[in-house]
Design an enzyme around this catalytic site. Structure first.
Site, PDB file in Angstrom:
ATOM      1  N   GLU A  11       0.684  -1.217  -0.150  1.00  0.00           N
ATOM      2  CA  GLU A  11       0.163  -0.355  -0.041  1.00  0.00           C
ATOM      3  C   GLU A  11       0.704   1.269  -0.162  1.00  0.00           C
ATOM      4  O   GLU A  11       0.109   2.179  -0.335  1.00  0.00           O
ATOM      5  CB  GLU A  11      -0.471  -0.105   1.617  1.00  0.00           C
ATOM      6  N   GLY A  77     -12.210  -3.424   2.045  1.00  0.00           N
ATOM      7  CA  GLY A  77     -12.999  -4.414   1.638  1.00  0.00           C
ATOM      8  C   GLY A  77     -14.434  -3.719   1.403  1.00  0.00           C
ATOM      9  O   GLY A  77     -15.092  -2.645   2.813  1.00  0.00           O
ATOM     10  N   MET A 172      -8.980  -3.047   8.615  1.00  0.00           N
ATOM     11  CA  MET A 172      -8.094  -2.825  10.183  1.00  0.00           C
ATOM     12  C   MET A 172      -7.120  -1.688  10.977  1.00  0.00           C
ATOM     13  O   MET A 172      -6.330  -2.493  11.757  1.00  0.00           O
ATOM     14  CB  MET A 172      -7.263  -4.369   9.631  1.00  0.00           C
ATOM     15  N   GLU A 173      -7.596  -0.228  10.429  1.00  0.00           N
ATOM     16  CA  GLU A 173      -6.684   0.093  10.714  1.00  0.00           C
ATOM     17  C   GLU A 173      -7.123   1.971  11.051  1.00  0.00           C
ATOM     18  O   GLU A 173      -6.615   2.338  12.183  1.00  0.00           O
ATOM     19  CB  GLU A 173      -4.956   0.547  10.104  1.00  0.00           C
ATOM     20  N   ASP A 196     -11.645  -6.260  -1.842  1.00  0.00           N
ATOM     21  CA  ASP A 196     -12.623  -7.244  -1.599  1.00  0.00           C
ATOM     22  C   ASP A 196     -13.931  -7.186  -1.593  1.00  0.00           C
ATOM     23  O   ASP A 196     -14.356  -5.867  -1.283  1.00  0.00           O
ATOM     24  CB  ASP A 196     -11.998  -8.335  -0.601  1.00  0.00           C
TER      25      ASP A 196
HETATM   26  N1  ADE Z   1      -9.513  -5.331   4.164  1.00  0.00           N
HETATM   27  C1  ADE Z   1      -8.883  -4.948   3.305  1.00  0.00           C
HETATM   28  N2  ADE Z   1     -10.001  -6.170   2.835  1.00  0.00           N
HETATM   29  C2  ADE Z   1     -10.499  -6.191   4.447  1.00  0.00           C
HETATM   30  C3  ADE Z   1     -11.506  -7.330   4.462  1.00  0.00           C
HETATM   31  N3  ADE Z   1     -12.262  -7.298   4.116  1.00  0.00           N
HETATM   32  N4  ADE Z   1     -11.072  -6.721   5.945  1.00  0.00           N
HETATM   33  C4  ADE Z   1     -10.423  -6.248   6.831  1.00  0.00           C
HETATM   34  N5  ADE Z   1      -9.632  -5.516   6.113  1.00  0.00           N
HETATM   35  C5  ADE Z   1      -9.417  -5.879   4.837  1.00  0.00           C
END
Ligand code: ADE
Length: 227
Positions: A11, A77, A172-173, A196
């Site tokens: 990233e 996501g 996640m951050e 995703d």
């Molecule tokens: N980063 C990218 N996709 C993610 C997901 N599905 N859950 C958590 N962090 C992510």
């Protein structure tokens, strides 16, 4: 100086390739690379995955470099049909979807120390990031971004996060960076490219899509820094 934090090398590496006069320093296990990108002073860091690493990095960056603003970038996501792989999410606010003291009467997601569920992002950064997205012709949606210490990959968890927080993307951050910036009164924003579907249906393709998506956020940040 603008601070830019990403969780993973994929990233950040595209952005650092554009940096002039880089100077590195490692503090608390995080390597900060300072220099200029598009003529702007920046300090960049790859913090590692998860809220604790992100908080540690943001606090160290603020104390050491006193950035005027912090941007957390990377991939996420999607939580909405309006955002598909390669699109961008710009945070209006951030929430921690795994923060839960509801057993003692709090609403789910409440960060009791600051009495907030949603931490607002900086309006000027939001406007400028959206303008940069428009300039490069990439679809960007502004909304709440939800963070937690889990890779969301099931319809159940995805629905829980969407229903509870009306969030548009999960990662996640971002909310850890946001909380640290909030308590330090540093403007922040989270910018994420969708990698995703967060329901398990596309996670096997995640590495490929994450690389592609990361390139989108790098393109946008370069335009943002040029502006
Ligand atoms: N980063 C990218 N996709 C993610 C997901 N599905 N859950 C958590 N962090 C992510």
């Amino acid at each position: 100086m603008i601070g830019i934090i990403a969780a993973m090398n994929v990233e950040m590496e595209g952005l650092r390739a554009h940096m002039e006069n880089p100077v590195s320093e490692t503090v608390s296990g995080v390597t900060f690379v300072r220099g200029t990108i598009a003529g702007r002073e920046v300090v960049t860091a790859v913090c590692g995955i998860g809220k604790v690493f992100a908080a540690l990095c943001a606090q160290t960056m603020i104390l050491r470099y006193a950035p005027e603003a912090v941007i957390n970038t990377g991939v996420a996501g999607t939580l909405t049909n309006e955002l598909t792989i390669g699109n961008l999410a710009v945070s209006s606010c951030v929430v921690q979807h795994d923060m839960d003291t509801s057993a003692i009467g709090d609403p789910v997601g409440l960060i009791s120390g600051i009495n907030k569920i949603e931490i607002p992002a900086d309006r000027t950064l939001i406007r400028r990031l959206c303008a940069a997205a428009q300039a490069i012709g990439v679809r960007a949606l502004t909304g709440c971004i939800a963070s937690g210490d889990q890779f969301v990959a099931s319809p159940g968890r995805k629905t829980f996060i969407t229903d509870t927080f009306s969030a548009i993307a999960c990662e996640m951050e971002g909310a850890a960076v946001g909380q640290v910036c909030y308590v330090n009164q540093v403007p922040f924003c989270v910018l994420r490219a969708i990698s995703d579907s967060a329901d398990g249906s596309s996670h096997m393709d995640y590495p490929v899509f994450a690389q592609m998506a990361a390139e989108q956020s790098v393109r946008l940040l370069l335009t943002f820094l040029q502006g």
